[in-house]
Scaffold this motif. Sequence first.
Motif, short mmCIF file in Angstrom:
data_model
loop_
_atom_site.label_atom_id
_atom_site.label_comp_id
_atom_site.label_asym_id
_atom_site.label_seq_id
_atom_site.Cartn_x
_atom_site.Cartn_y
_atom_site.Cartn_z
N PRO A 106 1.01 -1.22 -0.08
CA PRO A 106 -0.07 0.01 -0.11
C PRO A 106 0.76 1.28 0.06
CG PRO A 106 -0.85 -1.69 1.56
CD PRO A 106 0.48 -2.23 1.12
N GLN A 107 2.11 1.36 0.74
CA GLN A 107 2.98 2.39 0.72
C GLN A 107 3.49 2.58 -0.54
OE1 GLN A 107 3.11 4.31 3.83
NE2 GLN A 107 3.90 5.85 2.15
N PHE A 108 4.04 1.51 -1.28
CA PHE A 108 4.60 1.73 -2.64
C PHE A 108 3.49 2.26 -3.75
CE2 PHE A 108 7.47 -1.83 -1.69
CZ PHE A 108 8.62 -1.25 -2.10
N LEU A 109 2.00 1.92 -3.53
CA LEU A 109 1.05 2.34 -4.53
C LEU A 109 0.80 3.84 -4.05
CD1 LEU A 109 -1.17 1.50 -6.64
CD2 LEU A 109 -2.67 1.03 -4.68
N LEU A 110 0.73 4.08 -2.70
CA LEU A 110 0.32 5.50 -2.28
C LEU A 110 1.51 6.43 -2.94
CD1 LEU A 110 -1.34 7.37 -0.73
CD2 LEU A 110 0.25 6.98 1.23
N ASN A 111 2.86 6.08 -2.61
CA ASN A 111 3.83 6.76 -3.41
C ASN A 111 3.75 7.09 -4.83
OD1 ASN A 111 4.68 6.87 -0.66
ND2 ASN A 111 6.45 5.67 -0.84
N TYR A 112 3.55 6.09 -5.46
CA TYR A 112 3.36 5.88 -6.95
C TYR A 112 2.17 6.99 -7.37
CZ TYR A 112 2.26 4.42 -11.57
OH TYR A 112 1.91 4.38 -13.05
N GLN A 113 0.99 6.79 -6.82
CA GLN A 113 -0.09 7.86 -6.88
C GLN A 113 -0.06 9.10 -6.62
OE1 GLN A 113 -3.29 5.67 -4.38
NE2 GLN A 113 -3.95 4.33 -6.26
N THR A 114 0.82 9.28 -5.69
CA THR A 114 1.04 10.81 -5.16
C THR A 114 2.35 11.36 -6.14
OG1 THR A 114 2.45 10.28 -3.13
CG2 THR A 114 -0.12 10.48 -3.02
N GLN A 115 3.03 10.38 -6.69
CA GLN A 115 4.36 10.67 -7.28
C GLN A 115 5.24 11.50 -6.29
OE1 GLN A 115 5.38 10.12 -11.05
NE2 GLN A 115 3.95 8.41 -10.00
N SER A 116 5.10 10.90 -5.19
CA SER A 116 6.15 11.65 -4.14
C SER A 116 6.66 10.77 -3.35
CB SER A 116 5.28 12.58 -3.19
OG SER A 116 4.22 11.91 -2.42
N LYS A 117 7.87 11.28 -2.39
CA LYS A 117 8.16 10.22 -1.47
C LYS A 117 7.45 9.87 -0.45
CE LYS A 117 10.88 13.82 0.82
NZ LYS A 117 9.93 13.83 2.52
N GLY A 118 6.27 10.52 -0.14
CA GLY A 118 5.48 10.19 0.82
C GLY A 118 6.15 10.48 2.30
N ASP A 119 5.34 10.08 3.28
CA ASP A 119 5.63 10.44 4.73
C ASP A 119 6.31 9.07 5.08
OD1 ASP A 119 4.79 12.90 4.57
OD2 ASP A 119 2.82 12.59 5.39
N GLY A 176 13.15 17.10 -6.72
CA GLY A 176 14.58 17.95 -6.79
C GLY A 176 15.13 17.78 -5.31
N LEU A 177 15.18 17.01 -4.47
CA LEU A 177 15.80 17.07 -3.41
C LEU A 177 17.29 16.17 -3.48
CD1 LEU A 177 13.16 16.19 -0.82
CD2 LEU A 177 13.87 18.37 -1.40
N SER A 178 18.07 16.69 -2.78
CA SER A 178 19.27 16.02 -2.69
C SER A 178 19.22 14.60 -2.03
CB SER A 178 20.49 16.74 -2.12
OG SER A 178 20.12 16.66 -0.78
N PRO A 179 20.11 13.58 -2.36
CA PRO A 179 19.89 12.38 -1.61
C PRO A 179 19.92 12.52 -0.23
CG PRO A 179 21.10 12.07 -3.52
CD PRO A 179 20.99 13.38 -3.43
N LEU A 180 20.84 13.34 0.37
CA LEU A 180 21.06 13.45 1.66
C LEU A 180 19.66 14.22 2.36
CD1 LEU A 180 22.80 13.33 4.24
CD2 LEU A 180 23.95 15.42 3.53
N SER A 181 19.28 15.16 1.51
CA SER A 181 18.04 15.81 2.09
C SER A 181 17.07 14.85 2.27
CB SER A 181 17.56 16.72 1.38
OG SER A 181 18.46 17.90 0.99
N VAL A 182 16.79 13.95 1.52
CA VAL A 182 15.66 12.86 1.41
C VAL A 182 15.96 11.98 2.67
CG1 VAL A 182 14.63 10.86 0.34
CG2 VAL A 182 15.21 12.84 -1.00
N LEU A 183 17.27 11.52 2.80
CA LEU A 183 17.61 10.26 3.92
C LEU A 183 17.45 11.22 5.20
CD1 LEU A 183 20.59 8.61 2.28
CD2 LEU A 183 18.37 7.86 2.52
N ILE A 184 17.79 12.33 5.46
CA ILE A 184 17.43 13.06 6.70
C ILE A 184 16.58 14.13 6.97
CG2 ILE A 184 20.06 13.08 7.04
CD1 ILE A 184 19.99 16.26 6.56
#
Length: 206
Positions: A106-119, A176-184
Amino acid sequence: RLASADGLTLSTWWLKLGSYACSDVFYITKGYPISTYIETLTITVEAAIVLLLVAYYQRRLWNLQFASFTLMFVVLTAFGLLAATSEVVAAGQLGSVALNSGALLPQFLLNYQTQSKGDYSPVTATLASVGCAIRIFTTITLNNADPILLTTFSVAFTLNFALLLQILYYGVFVEGLSPLSVLISDVASSSNDETKTTSVNGNTIQ
């Protein structure tokens, strides 16, 4: 921190909790030393806490469906610990593979539907991947390469790592975030919440 759980799916955390509980029951009934599964007990508690928080912020904590699922979870866990045969417990552990798979879908699907990294926390996905890799190693060295456990943790590692990659993909290439920004992002959002100010009529309100 955000007082919201809109980017999370309640079903994910029910299935995660069920999956972890199956593993706990398997370890306990097999008589393995607690040192070989203490982290599984820990993440079971963590999953239960997250489940309660998601249900609370989505205003589902006090409805009949949540109460029914809670009762079913308690009854099935007690049955596994007290009355189930070894064959049923082993089947439950193998079933945790399906639960783990279903929990993240469901989380994979939610991220795909919203085209975002999600929460869904990238820290959680990272720690889960590392934890599963460690459990694969300890299963080989401490649990005589138990095939049921190896299957469980190998599938869990694959799914959690895939979710981490999806979060990174949407965070970097779509948002458009950096990998580090996503991870932290968890740490960063916490810091922003604490220091965020609002300007009203030229005045800064902390």
